[in-house]
Design a protein around this motif. Structure first.
Motif, PDB file in Angstrom:
ATOM      1  N   PHE A 194      82.733  -6.946  61.434  1.00 32.14           N
ATOM      2  CA  PHE A 194      82.156  -6.510  60.168  1.00 32.14           C
ATOM      3  C   PHE A 194      81.130  -7.533  59.671  1.00 32.14           C
ATOM      4  CE2 PHE A 194      82.023  -5.388  55.665  1.00 32.14           C
ATOM      5  CZ  PHE A 194      82.121  -4.003  55.691  1.00 32.14           C
ATOM      6  N   THR A 195      81.474  -8.812  59.788  1.00 39.74           N
ATOM      7  CA  THR A 195      80.568  -9.861  59.320  1.00 39.74           C
ATOM      8  C   THR A 195      79.358 -10.001  60.237  1.00 39.74           C
ATOM      9  OG1 THR A 195      82.548 -11.004  58.527  1.00 39.74           O
ATOM     10  CG2 THR A 195      80.493 -12.204  58.371  1.00 39.74           C
ATOM     11  N   VAL A 197      77.814  -7.561  61.533  1.00 41.30           N
ATOM     12  CA  VAL A 197      76.875  -6.544  61.046  1.00 41.30           C
ATOM     13  C   VAL A 197      76.209  -7.027  59.757  1.00 41.30           C
ATOM     14  CG1 VAL A 197      76.573  -4.149  60.327  1.00 41.30           C
ATOM     15  CG2 VAL A 197      78.234  -4.703  62.107  1.00 41.30           C
ATOM     16  N   LEU A 198      76.985  -7.590  58.850  1.00 40.62           N
ATOM     17  CA  LEU A 198      76.423  -8.081  57.591  1.00 40.62           C
ATOM     18  C   LEU A 198      75.329  -9.121  57.831  1.00 40.62           C
ATOM     19  CD1 LEU A 198      79.618  -8.461  55.356  1.00 40.62           C
ATOM     20  CD2 LEU A 198      77.782  -6.783  55.078  1.00 40.62           C
ATOM     21  N   GLU A 216      75.082   0.461  59.045  1.00 37.86           N
ATOM     22  CA  GLU A 216      75.993   1.080  58.069  1.00 37.86           C
ATOM     23  C   GLU A 216      77.067   1.910  58.757  1.00 37.86           C
ATOM     24  OE1 GLU A 216      72.285   1.191  54.917  1.00 37.86           O
ATOM     25  OE2 GLU A 216      72.904   3.020  55.967  1.00 37.86           O
ATOM     26  N   MET A 219      79.817  -0.384  60.104  1.00 41.99           N
ATOM     27  CA  MET A 219      80.698  -0.852  59.026  1.00 41.99           C
ATOM     28  C   MET A 219      81.596   0.274  58.520  1.00 41.99           C
ATOM     29  SD  MET A 219      78.391  -3.638  56.902  1.00 41.99           S
ATOM     30  CE  MET A 219      76.897  -2.661  56.713  1.00 41.99           C
ATOM     31  N   ALA A 249      78.316  -4.091  67.347  1.00 40.51           N
ATOM     32  CA  ALA A 249      77.974  -4.976  66.228  1.00 40.51           C
ATOM     33  C   ALA A 249      77.145  -6.170  66.664  1.00 40.51           C
ATOM     34  CB  ALA A 249      79.250  -5.458  65.536  1.00 40.51           C
ATOM     35  N   TYR A 305      73.909  -1.178  50.404  1.00 47.33           N
ATOM     36  CA  TYR A 305      75.221  -1.272  51.070  1.00 47.33           C
ATOM     37  C   TYR A 305      76.317  -0.687  50.177  1.00 47.33           C
ATOM     38  CZ  TYR A 305      79.354  -4.277  52.331  1.00 47.33           C
ATOM     39  OH  TYR A 305      80.586  -4.785  52.630  1.00 47.33           O
ATOM     40  N   VAL A 309      77.772   2.483  52.077  1.00 45.21           N
ATOM     41  CA  VAL A 309      79.014   2.135  52.767  1.00 45.21           C
ATOM     42  C   VAL A 309      80.229   2.304  51.863  1.00 45.21           C
ATOM     43  CG1 VAL A 309      80.256   0.262  53.948  1.00 45.21           C
ATOM     44  CG2 VAL A 309      77.799   0.585  54.349  1.00 45.21           C
ATOM     45  N   THR A 328      83.712  -5.944  49.302  1.00 40.10           N
ATOM     46  CA  THR A 328      83.828  -6.656  50.568  1.00 40.10           C
ATOM     47  C   THR A 328      85.015  -7.611  50.539  1.00 40.10           C
ATOM     48  OG1 THR A 328      81.424  -6.503  50.826  1.00 40.10           O
ATOM     49  CG2 THR A 328      82.582  -8.078  52.247  1.00 40.10           C
TER      50      THR A 328
END
Length: 386
Positions: A194-195, A197-198, A216, A219, A249, A305, A309, A328
Protein backbone atom coordinates in the motif's frame (compact mmCIF):
# COMPACT_ATOMS: atom_id res chain seq x y z
CA UNK A 1 2.62 13.13 -18.30
CA UNK A 2 6.41 13.05 -18.18
CA UNK A 3 8.43 11.31 -20.88
CA UNK A 4 9.41 7.76 -19.99
CA UNK A 5 10.88 4.48 -21.14
CA UNK A 6 9.60 1.18 -19.79
CA UNK A 7 10.93 -2.34 -19.99
CA UNK A 8 10.29 -5.23 -17.64
CA UNK A 9 11.83 -8.48 -18.84
CA UNK A 10 10.73 -10.66 -15.89
CA UNK A 11 8.55 -13.61 -16.86
CA UNK A 12 5.71 -14.16 -14.39
CA UNK A 13 4.37 -17.68 -13.83
CA UNK A 14 1.21 -17.24 -11.76
CA UNK A 15 -1.19 -19.71 -10.18
CA UNK A 16 -1.67 -23.03 -8.40
CA UNK A 17 0.98 -25.71 -8.80
CA UNK A 18 3.27 -23.34 -10.70
CA UNK A 19 6.35 -24.28 -8.64
CA UNK A 20 6.56 -27.55 -10.56
CA UNK A 21 7.43 -25.50 -13.68
CA UNK A 22 10.79 -24.51 -12.19
CA UNK A 23 12.76 -27.08 -14.16
CA UNK A 24 11.61 -25.60 -17.46
CA UNK A 25 12.95 -22.14 -16.57
CA UNK A 26 16.48 -22.89 -15.36
CA UNK A 27 19.06 -24.18 -17.87
CA UNK A 28 19.65 -27.91 -17.31
CA UNK A 29 23.43 -27.44 -17.30
CA UNK A 30 23.32 -24.71 -14.64
CA UNK A 31 24.90 -25.08 -11.22
CA UNK A 32 22.26 -23.59 -8.97
CA UNK A 33 22.55 -21.92 -5.57
CA UNK A 34 19.20 -22.24 -3.80
CA UNK A 35 18.79 -19.33 -1.34
CA UNK A 36 16.19 -19.08 1.40
CA UNK A 37 15.52 -17.55 4.80
CA UNK A 38 14.86 -18.90 8.26
CA UNK A 39 13.61 -22.30 7.21
CA UNK A 40 9.84 -21.80 7.13
CA UNK A 41 9.82 -23.22 3.58
CA UNK A 42 10.82 -26.58 5.08
CA UNK A 43 7.74 -26.55 7.32
CA UNK A 44 5.13 -25.43 4.79
CA UNK A 45 6.03 -27.80 1.96
CA UNK A 46 7.49 -25.22 -0.43
CA UNK A 47 11.05 -26.54 0.01
CA UNK A 48 9.97 -30.05 -0.98
CA UNK A 49 8.13 -28.73 -4.03
CA UNK A 50 11.23 -26.82 -5.14
CA UNK A 51 13.58 -29.75 -4.52
CA UNK A 52 11.29 -32.09 -6.46
CA UNK A 53 11.21 -29.70 -9.40
CA UNK A 54 15.02 -29.43 -9.35
CA UNK A 55 15.66 -33.15 -8.78
CA UNK A 56 17.71 -33.55 -11.95
CA UNK A 57 19.82 -30.42 -11.45
CA UNK A 58 23.07 -29.67 -9.65
CA UNK A 59 21.90 -27.69 -6.60
CA UNK A 60 23.82 -26.20 -3.66
CA UNK A 61 21.85 -24.66 -0.77
CA UNK A 62 22.30 -21.58 1.40
CA UNK A 63 19.74 -20.82 4.11
CA UNK A 64 19.52 -18.30 6.90
CA UNK A 65 19.11 -15.00 5.04
CA UNK A 66 17.50 -12.78 7.72
CA UNK A 67 14.42 -10.55 7.45
CA UNK A 68 16.62 -7.57 6.66
CA UNK A 69 19.17 -9.16 4.33
CA UNK A 70 22.43 -8.79 6.21
CA UNK A 71 25.66 -8.02 4.36
CA UNK A 72 27.83 -10.28 6.53
CA UNK A 73 25.54 -13.26 5.91
CA UNK A 74 25.41 -12.57 2.19
CA UNK A 75 29.21 -12.46 2.03
CA UNK A 76 29.22 -16.10 3.23
CA UNK A 77 26.89 -16.95 0.35
CA UNK A 78 29.15 -15.05 -2.05
CA UNK A 79 32.09 -17.25 -0.99
CA UNK A 80 30.02 -20.34 -1.85
CA UNK A 81 29.22 -18.86 -5.26
CA UNK A 82 32.92 -18.40 -5.95
CA UNK A 83 34.11 -21.70 -4.42
CA UNK A 84 31.40 -23.87 -5.98
CA UNK A 85 31.48 -22.08 -9.34
CA UNK A 86 27.74 -21.35 -9.20
CA UNK A 87 26.20 -20.15 -12.47
CA UNK A 88 22.55 -19.57 -11.51
CA UNK A 89 20.79 -18.25 -8.38
CA UNK A 90 17.31 -19.20 -7.17
CA UNK A 91 15.64 -17.17 -4.42
CA UNK A 92 12.86 -18.98 -2.57
CA UNK A 93 11.35 -16.50 -0.15
CA UNK A 94 9.96 -13.02 0.29
CA UNK A 95 11.49 -9.65 -0.46
CA UNK A 96 14.44 -10.09 1.89
CA UNK A 97 15.64 -13.31 0.29
CA UNK A 98 15.06 -11.89 -3.20
CA UNK A 99 16.86 -8.64 -2.34
CA UNK A 100 19.76 -10.63 -0.90
CA UNK A 101 19.88 -12.68 -4.10
CA UNK A 102 19.98 -9.49 -6.18
CA UNK A 103 22.97 -8.30 -4.19
CA UNK A 104 24.68 -11.66 -4.80
CA UNK A 105 23.80 -11.48 -8.50
CA UNK A 106 25.62 -8.16 -8.67
CA UNK A 107 28.48 -9.04 -6.32
CA UNK A 108 29.23 -12.32 -8.12
CA UNK A 109 30.31 -10.40 -11.21
CA UNK A 110 31.64 -7.29 -9.45
CA UNK A 111 35.33 -6.66 -10.11
CA UNK A 112 35.99 -4.08 -7.38
CA UNK A 113 37.67 -4.68 -4.02
CA UNK A 114 34.62 -4.45 -1.74
CA UNK A 115 31.10 -5.45 -2.79
CA UNK A 116 29.76 -2.98 -0.21
CA UNK A 117 30.81 -0.27 -2.68
CA UNK A 118 27.89 -1.36 -4.88
CA UNK A 119 25.64 0.07 -2.16
CA UNK A 120 27.69 2.82 -0.57
CA UNK A 121 28.77 4.29 -3.92
CA UNK A 122 25.44 3.65 -5.67
CA UNK A 123 27.06 1.56 -8.42
CA UNK A 124 24.44 0.63 -11.02
CA UNK A 125 24.39 -3.05 -11.98
CA UNK A 126 24.27 -3.40 -15.75
CA UNK A 127 24.77 -7.17 -15.71
CA UNK A 128 24.35 -9.67 -12.91
CA UNK A 129 24.46 -13.44 -12.53
CA UNK A 130 21.13 -14.81 -13.81
CA UNK A 131 18.53 -15.65 -11.16
CA UNK A 132 14.90 -16.55 -10.70
CA UNK A 133 12.53 -16.42 -7.75
CA UNK A 134 9.80 -18.42 -6.07
CA UNK A 135 7.78 -15.90 -4.08
CA UNK A 136 6.66 -17.07 -0.65
CA UNK A 137 5.62 -13.75 0.91
CA UNK A 138 3.90 -11.00 -1.13
CA UNK A 139 4.93 -7.51 -0.03
CA UNK A 140 7.91 -5.85 -1.64
CA UNK A 141 7.38 -6.43 -5.36
CA UNK A 142 11.05 -7.42 -5.58
CA UNK A 143 10.04 -10.43 -7.67
CA UNK A 144 9.37 -8.18 -10.67
CA UNK A 145 11.71 -5.22 -10.31
CA UNK A 146 15.42 -4.47 -10.40
CA UNK A 147 15.91 -2.88 -6.98
CA UNK A 148 17.10 -4.19 -3.63
CA UNK A 149 17.83 -2.94 -0.12
CA UNK A 150 20.61 -4.44 2.01
CA UNK A 151 21.38 -3.99 5.72
CA UNK A 152 24.82 -3.83 7.34
CA UNK A 153 24.48 -4.42 11.05
CA UNK A 154 27.99 -3.35 12.05
CA UNK A 155 27.45 0.17 10.70
CA UNK A 156 23.67 0.30 11.29
CA UNK A 157 23.06 1.12 7.64
CA UNK A 158 20.34 0.10 5.21
CA UNK A 159 21.08 1.09 1.61
CA UNK A 160 19.48 0.58 -1.78
CA UNK A 161 20.94 -0.71 -5.04
CA UNK A 162 19.67 -1.53 -8.50
CA UNK A 163 20.15 -1.52 -12.24
CA UNK A 164 18.87 -3.24 -15.38
CA UNK A 165 20.98 -6.32 -14.66
CA UNK A 166 18.94 -7.14 -11.56
CA UNK A 167 15.56 -8.12 -12.98
CA UNK A 168 14.73 -11.75 -12.18
CA UNK A 169 14.63 -13.88 -15.32
CA UNK A 170 11.40 -15.39 -14.01
CA UNK A 171 9.27 -15.34 -10.88
CA UNK A 172 6.85 -18.03 -9.78
CA UNK A 173 3.81 -16.70 -7.93
CA UNK A 174 1.63 -19.41 -6.40
CA UNK A 175 -1.04 -17.80 -4.16
CA UNK A 176 -1.41 -21.05 -2.21
CA UNK A 177 1.81 -20.22 -0.31
CA UNK A 178 -0.11 -17.48 1.54
CA UNK A 179 -2.06 -19.95 3.69
CA UNK A 180 1.05 -20.63 5.81
CA UNK A 181 2.08 -16.99 6.37
CA UNK A 182 1.67 -15.65 9.95
CA UNK A 183 -0.82 -12.80 10.43
CA UNK A 184 1.88 -10.30 11.38
CA UNK A 185 3.67 -10.86 8.07
CA UNK A 186 0.44 -10.66 6.11
CA UNK A 187 -0.33 -7.30 7.73
CA UNK A 188 3.21 -6.16 6.93
CA UNK A 189 2.82 -7.22 3.32
CA UNK A 190 -0.42 -5.30 2.86
CA UNK A 191 1.10 -2.19 4.49
CA UNK A 192 4.29 -2.43 2.45
CA UNK A 193 2.48 -2.73 -0.88
CA UNK A 194 0.00 0.00 0.00
CA UNK A 195 2.81 2.40 0.90
CA UNK A 196 4.70 1.52 -2.28
CA UNK A 197 1.72 2.80 -4.23
CA UNK A 198 1.48 5.95 -2.10
CA UNK A 199 5.14 6.76 -2.77
CA UNK A 200 4.45 6.78 -6.51
CA UNK A 201 1.04 8.47 -6.31
CA UNK A 202 1.02 10.97 -3.45
CA UNK A 203 2.85 13.81 -5.16
CA UNK A 204 1.07 16.36 -7.37
CA UNK A 205 -1.29 16.17 -10.39
CA UNK A 206 0.40 15.77 -13.75
CA UNK A 207 -2.56 14.66 -15.88
CA UNK A 208 -1.43 11.03 -15.91
CA UNK A 209 -5.01 9.80 -15.80
CA UNK A 210 -4.37 6.12 -16.43
CA UNK A 211 -1.40 5.95 -14.06
CA UNK A 212 -3.49 7.50 -11.27
CA UNK A 213 -6.24 4.97 -11.81
CA UNK A 214 -3.77 2.08 -11.91
CA UNK A 215 -2.47 3.23 -8.53
CA UNK A 216 -5.94 3.82 -7.08
CA UNK A 217 -7.15 0.41 -8.22
CA UNK A 218 -4.26 -1.35 -6.48
CA UNK A 219 -4.98 0.50 -3.23
CA UNK A 220 -8.72 -0.22 -3.52
CA UNK A 221 -7.99 -3.90 -4.09
CA UNK A 222 -5.67 -4.10 -1.07
CA UNK A 223 -8.29 -2.39 1.12
CA UNK A 224 -10.93 -4.84 -0.11
CA UNK A 225 -8.95 -8.05 0.33
CA UNK A 226 -7.08 -7.11 3.54
CA UNK A 227 -9.77 -8.23 6.01
CA UNK A 228 -10.41 -11.41 3.99
CA UNK A 229 -6.74 -12.38 3.96
CA UNK A 230 -6.24 -11.68 7.67
CA UNK A 231 -9.39 -13.65 8.54
CA UNK A 232 -8.71 -16.60 6.24
CA UNK A 233 -5.32 -16.92 4.49
CA UNK A 234 -6.64 -20.04 2.71
CA UNK A 235 -9.09 -17.89 0.71
CA UNK A 236 -7.51 -18.46 -2.71
CA UNK A 237 -9.44 -15.68 -4.46
CA UNK A 238 -8.36 -13.09 -1.91
CA UNK A 239 -4.81 -14.49 -1.84
CA UNK A 240 -4.53 -14.23 -5.62
CA UNK A 241 -5.59 -10.59 -5.66
CA UNK A 242 -3.34 -9.77 -2.71
CA UNK A 243 -0.30 -11.39 -4.31
CA UNK A 244 -0.77 -9.74 -7.72
CA UNK A 245 -1.48 -6.34 -6.14
CA UNK A 246 1.84 -6.50 -4.27
CA UNK A 247 3.67 -7.31 -7.50
CA UNK A 248 1.92 -4.60 -9.49
CA UNK A 249 2.59 -2.03 -6.76
CA UNK A 250 6.31 -2.01 -7.50
CA UNK A 251 7.08 -3.56 -10.90
CA UNK A 252 7.76 -0.14 -12.42
CA UNK A 253 4.49 0.32 -14.30
CA UNK A 254 2.65 2.83 -12.10
CA UNK A 255 5.68 5.12 -11.70
CA UNK A 256 6.12 5.73 -15.43
CA UNK A 257 5.26 9.25 -16.58
CA UNK A 258 4.69 10.59 -13.06
CA UNK A 259 6.74 12.21 -10.28
CA UNK A 260 7.57 9.93 -7.35
CA UNK A 261 8.47 10.60 -3.73
CA UNK A 262 10.30 7.77 -1.85
CA UNK A 263 11.20 10.00 1.11
CA UNK A 264 9.02 7.83 3.38
CA UNK A 265 11.19 4.85 2.48
CA UNK A 266 14.41 6.78 2.98
CA UNK A 267 13.39 7.72 6.53
CA UNK A 268 11.82 4.33 7.25
CA UNK A 269 14.97 2.47 6.29
CA UNK A 270 16.86 4.38 8.99
CA UNK A 271 14.35 3.31 11.66
CA UNK A 272 14.88 -0.31 10.65
CA UNK A 273 18.66 0.14 10.68
CA UNK A 274 18.62 1.80 14.11
CA UNK A 275 15.94 -0.21 15.91
CA UNK A 276 15.28 -3.35 13.86
CA UNK A 277 11.62 -2.40 13.34
CA UNK A 278 9.82 -4.28 10.55
CA UNK A 279 10.20 -2.37 7.28
CA UNK A 280 6.47 -2.05 6.64
CA UNK A 281 5.87 -0.71 10.14
CA UNK A 282 8.49 2.01 9.73
CA UNK A 283 6.60 3.18 6.63
CA UNK A 284 3.37 3.36 8.63
CA UNK A 285 5.21 5.41 11.27
CA UNK A 286 6.64 7.94 8.81
CA UNK A 287 3.94 8.31 6.13
CA UNK A 288 1.26 10.16 8.16
CA UNK A 289 3.74 12.71 9.54
CA UNK A 290 5.30 13.12 6.09
CA UNK A 291 1.93 13.94 4.53
CA UNK A 292 1.00 16.32 7.34
CA UNK A 293 4.33 18.14 7.11
CA UNK A 294 4.11 18.42 3.30
CA UNK A 295 0.36 19.04 3.30
CA UNK A 296 0.34 22.12 1.06
CA UNK A 297 2.46 20.46 -1.63
CA UNK A 298 0.45 17.24 -1.60
CA UNK A 299 -3.10 18.30 -0.77
CA UNK A 300 -4.46 18.08 -4.31
CA UNK A 301 -3.46 14.43 -4.62
CA UNK A 302 -4.48 13.74 -1.01
CA UNK A 303 -7.96 15.07 -1.80
CA UNK A 304 -8.15 13.02 -5.02
CA UNK A 305 -7.10 9.94 -3.04
CA UNK A 306 -9.79 10.73 -0.46
CA UNK A 307 -12.47 10.89 -3.13
CA UNK A 308 -11.47 7.96 -5.32
CA UNK A 309 -10.08 5.47 -2.79
CA UNK A 310 -11.96 6.33 0.41
CA UNK A 311 -15.18 7.74 -1.14
CA UNK A 312 -14.92 10.99 0.83
CA UNK A 313 -17.01 13.53 -1.08
CA UNK A 314 -17.98 16.08 1.59
CA UNK A 315 -16.02 19.17 2.58
CA UNK A 316 -13.42 21.46 1.07
CA UNK A 317 -10.29 20.26 -0.69
CA UNK A 318 -8.36 20.75 2.56
CA UNK A 319 -11.02 18.85 4.53
CA UNK A 320 -10.81 15.90 2.15
CA UNK A 321 -7.03 15.91 2.20
CA UNK A 322 -6.91 15.85 6.02
CA UNK A 323 -9.54 13.11 6.09
CA UNK A 324 -7.45 11.03 3.68
CA UNK A 325 -4.52 11.04 6.11
CA UNK A 326 -6.83 10.03 8.96
CA UNK A 327 -8.32 7.21 6.86
CA UNK A 328 -4.85 5.92 6.03
CA UNK A 329 -3.86 5.84 9.70
CA UNK A 330 -7.12 4.08 10.57
CA UNK A 331 -6.46 1.49 7.85
CA UNK A 332 -3.02 0.73 9.26
CA UNK A 333 -4.52 0.42 12.74
CA UNK A 334 -7.16 -2.00 11.43
CA UNK A 335 -4.31 -4.15 10.16
CA UNK A 336 -2.78 -4.12 13.66
CA UNK A 337 0.02 -1.75 12.62
CA UNK A 338 1.05 0.97 15.10
CA UNK A 339 1.87 4.36 13.59
CA UNK A 340 4.10 6.10 16.16
CA UNK A 341 7.79 5.43 16.80
CA UNK A 342 7.15 5.42 20.54
CA UNK A 343 4.92 2.37 20.02
CA UNK A 344 8.05 0.41 19.03
CA UNK A 345 10.83 1.83 21.20
CA UNK A 346 11.26 4.02 24.25
CA UNK A 347 14.72 5.07 23.03
CA UNK A 348 13.45 7.40 20.34
CA UNK A 349 14.97 10.63 21.68
CA UNK A 350 17.68 11.86 19.33
CA UNK A 351 16.52 9.67 16.45
CA UNK A 352 15.46 12.60 14.27
CA UNK A 353 18.79 14.34 14.74
CA UNK A 354 20.72 11.15 13.94
CA UNK A 355 18.77 10.55 10.70
CA UNK A 356 19.21 14.18 9.66
CA UNK A 357 22.94 13.87 10.30
CA UNK A 358 23.17 10.67 8.25
CA UNK A 359 21.36 12.25 5.30
CA UNK A 360 23.66 15.28 5.46
CA UNK A 361 26.77 13.08 5.53
CA UNK A 362 25.54 11.11 2.50
CA UNK A 363 24.73 14.26 0.57
CA UNK A 364 21.00 13.49 0.59
CA UNK A 365 20.10 17.16 0.70
CA UNK A 366 16.86 17.19 -1.31
CA UNK A 367 14.48 14.23 -1.11
CA UNK A 368 10.91 13.93 -2.39
CA UNK A 369 9.21 14.71 -5.67
CA UNK A 370 10.39 18.33 -5.58
CA UNK A 371 13.84 17.41 -4.23
CA UNK A 372 13.22 20.02 -1.56
CA UNK A 373 13.11 17.86 1.55
CA UNK A 374 16.33 18.89 3.27
CA UNK A 375 17.79 17.10 6.31
CA UNK A 376 16.40 19.75 8.70
CA UNK A 377 12.89 19.05 7.34
CA UNK A 378 13.49 15.30 7.67
CA UNK A 379 14.35 15.92 11.31
CA UNK A 380 11.00 17.65 11.86
CA UNK A 381 9.03 14.88 10.15
CA UNK A 382 10.69 12.16 12.22
CA UNK A 383 10.02 14.12 15.44
CA UNK A 384 6.35 14.41 14.42
CA UNK A 385 6.32 10.62 14.19
CA UNK A 386 7.49 10.07 17.80
Amino acid sequence: MNNFEFINPTKIIFGKNSIEKLNTEIPMNAKVLLLYGGGSIKKNGIYNQVKTALANMDVVEFGGIPANPEYAVLMKALKIIKDEKITYLLAVGGGSVIDGTKFLSSAALYEGNSPWDILSKSIRTEKGMPFGTVLTLPATGSEMNSGAVITREETQEKLAMGGPGLFPQFSILDPEVIKSIPERQLANGITDAFTHVLEQYMTYPIDALLQDRFAESIMQTLIEVAPKILKDPTDYKAASNFMWSCTMALNGLIQKGVPTDWAVHAMGHELTALFGIDHARTLAVIAPSHYKFNFEAKKEKLAQYAERVWNITEGTLDDKAHAAIEKTVAFFHELGIDTKLSDYTKDYEGTAEEISKRFTNRGWLGLGEHQSLSPDKVEKIVKMAY
